[in-house]
Design a protein around this motif. Sequence first.
Motif, PDB file in Angstrom:
ATOM      1  N   GLY A   1       0.803  -1.227   0.000  1.00 38.37           N
ATOM      2  CA  GLY A   1       0.000   0.000   0.000  1.00 38.37           C
ATOM      3  C   GLY A   1       0.831   1.270   0.000  1.00 38.37           C
ATOM      4  N   GLY A   2       2.153   1.150   0.155  1.00 41.20           N
ATOM      5  CA  GLY A   2       3.004   2.317  -0.015  1.00 41.20           C
ATOM      6  C   GLY A   2       3.731   2.781   1.229  1.00 41.20           C
ATOM      7  N   TYR A   3       4.501   3.840   1.056  1.00 40.38           N
ATOM      8  CA  TYR A   3       5.387   4.418   2.065  1.00 40.38           C
ATOM      9  C   TYR A   3       4.561   5.048   3.189  1.00 40.38           C
ATOM     10  N   ALA A   4       4.733   4.524   4.409  1.00 39.19           N
ATOM     11  CA  ALA A   4       3.824   4.870   5.513  1.00 39.19           C
ATOM     12  C   ALA A   4       3.665   6.379   5.755  1.00 39.19           C
ATOM     13  N   PRO A   5       4.746   7.174   5.816  1.00 35.72           N
ATOM     14  CA  PRO A   5       4.535   8.602   6.127  1.00 35.72           C
ATOM     15  C   PRO A   5       3.663   9.320   5.082  1.00 35.72           C
ATOM     16  N   LEU A   6       3.807   8.946   3.822  1.00 32.90           N
ATOM     17  CA  LEU A   6       2.992   9.605   2.792  1.00 32.90           C
ATOM     18  C   LEU A   6       1.542   9.108   2.853  1.00 32.90           C
ATOM     19  N   ARG A   7       1.403   7.844   3.132  1.00 31.52           N
ATOM     20  CA  ARG A   7       0.064   7.278   3.309  1.00 31.52           C
ATOM     21  C   ARG A   7      -0.659   7.999   4.454  1.00 31.52           C
TER      22      ARG A   7
ATOM     23  N   THR B   1      10.432  10.519  -1.724  1.00 29.33           N
ATOM     24  CA  THR B   1      10.856  11.820  -2.270  1.00 29.33           C
ATOM     25  C   THR B   1       9.708  12.829  -2.175  1.00 29.33           C
ATOM     26  N   ILE B   2       8.520  12.392  -2.555  1.00 29.56           N
ATOM     27  CA  ILE B   2       7.340  13.272  -2.450  1.00 29.56           C
ATOM     28  C   ILE B   2       7.092  13.620  -0.980  1.00 29.56           C
ATOM     29  N   SER B   3       7.210  12.633  -0.113  1.00 33.17           N
ATOM     30  CA  SER B   3       6.957  12.848   1.308  1.00 33.17           C
ATOM     31  C   SER B   3       7.933  13.896   1.869  1.00 33.17           C
ATOM     32  N   GLU B   4       9.173  13.799   1.460  1.00 31.10           N
ATOM     33  CA  GLU B   4      10.192  14.755   1.912  1.00 31.10           C
ATOM     34  C   GLU B   4       9.925  16.153   1.325  1.00 31.10           C
ATOM     35  N   PHE B   5       9.499  16.190   0.082  1.00 32.67           N
ATOM     36  CA  PHE B   5       9.154  17.445  -0.611  1.00 32.67           C
ATOM     37  C   PHE B   5       8.065  18.181   0.195  1.00 32.67           C
ATOM     38  N   ILE B   6       7.110  17.406   0.683  1.00 38.75           N
ATOM     39  CA  ILE B   6       6.034  17.978   1.501  1.00 38.75           C
ATOM     40  C   ILE B   6       6.591  18.413   2.864  1.00 38.75           C
ATOM     41  N   ALA B   7       7.379  17.524   3.500  1.00 42.18           N
ATOM     42  CA  ALA B   7       7.898  17.809   4.852  1.00 42.18           C
ATOM     43  C   ALA B   7       8.783  19.053   4.858  1.00 42.18           C
ATOM     44  N   ARG B   8       9.475  19.313   3.766  1.00 44.31           N
ATOM     45  CA  ARG B   8      10.339  20.505   3.695  1.00 44.31           C
ATOM     46  C   ARG B   8       9.562  21.780   3.355  1.00 44.31           C
ATOM     47  N   GLY B   9       8.251  21.644   3.190  1.00 39.57           N
ATOM     48  CA  GLY B   9       7.421  22.840   2.925  1.00 39.57           C
ATOM     49  C   GLY B   9       7.456  23.303   1.481  1.00 39.57           C
ATOM     50  N   HIS B  10       7.820  22.409   0.545  1.00 39.38           N
ATOM     51  CA  HIS B  10       7.894  22.818  -0.871  1.00 39.38           C
ATOM     52  C   HIS B  10       6.567  22.672  -1.616  1.00 39.38           C
TER      53      HIS B  10
END
Length: 365
Positions: A45-51, A248-257
Amino acid sequence: MRASPISFARGAPAPELIPAAELAECAYAVALRDGATIFAYGPGGGYAPLREWVSARHGVEPARVVLTVGGLQGFAFYAAVQLLRLPGRVLVEAPSYDRPLKILAREGAEIVALRMDEEGLDPDALEAELRRTSERPSFLYTIPTFQNPSGRTLSAERRRRIVEIATAHGLAVLEDDPYGLVRYEGKAPPSLHELEGGELVTYTSSFSKTAAPGLRVGYFVLPRSTAGAFEERAVSTYISPPFLAQATISEFIARGHFEPNLERVCAELRARRDAMTAALEETFPEGSSWSRPEGGYFLWLELPEEVATAELIDRAEPEGVTFVRGEDFFPPGSGLGLTSARLAYSYENPERITEGIGRLAALLL
Ligand SMILES: Cc1ncc(COP(=O)(O)O)c(C=O)c1O
């Protein structure tokens, strides 16, 4: 050397709309930090933090969210699961996104195309189809906001009616919404998913239009009754998805981008939409008309009735302009869309859009 054609065919972001440097930094950072997890097998189902991020945004538990390899892969899973449960008719808008139509045909579904107009899918057409026979359709596939191909948005009032009709008939609905966040003006109506509560309506979106399509990260917010079978499809197809892309998407979000990038993308797309509608206004002959989207990538062009789109495409090609025939967005053999076209303004800059529309207009004189 011949200049590259001006493409109104590509429903894709121009390279300058992709935040490549920021994504590269995010990918490098997550690979260093979490490589042992990211480069291993993991949950289908995918990468837990993004889920978790998606589940919080949609107010559901993470087990009901499945991250897919792009939205289209998820469409194939959904269609397979739903058609296995309830074979038969799948209701779609006319016109509708062409790739799902091909997947449905491959799955052996009977595709029923329902009328739509400037306000989106016509609820009366939906109700009439549901009353026509007592046999329950497998599901309704709809793209209510900035639809591909038409750029049209389903009005708030129609959303309410469609949810009422779906509830009354126990109709499963797939709400495909990759463009909803790419809104550059106007107020967003509520999603069908919000209005219905997520028992019958499955919601899907992706990061293709809000970050980058090449990462192939889509997501599905599923009813409790479907989530397990859907995730099982993912596991039996690819074991687990590419976690590097999702992290990568999860980090993009976490960095406020995420939000600032979306604002930049919306501003760019608005300028492109404006360039296209201004050029059409200025140069296109009487008898033509087009949709006026408040977001997304596309507008739908109706040519004067004596002009066949197929012929215009043939004449436009040597002039270095491409676009997609309206006909391709209707079920094969329907005879619809013969004087329509989908014009994407996402790929070319405003100068090339003005130039391309001018070249098309010259062919219509
Ligand atoms: C309506 C719609 N749904 C789904 C997709 C698939 O997007 P992706 O697989 O890149 O998430 C697209 C792509 O253009 C689309 O227009």
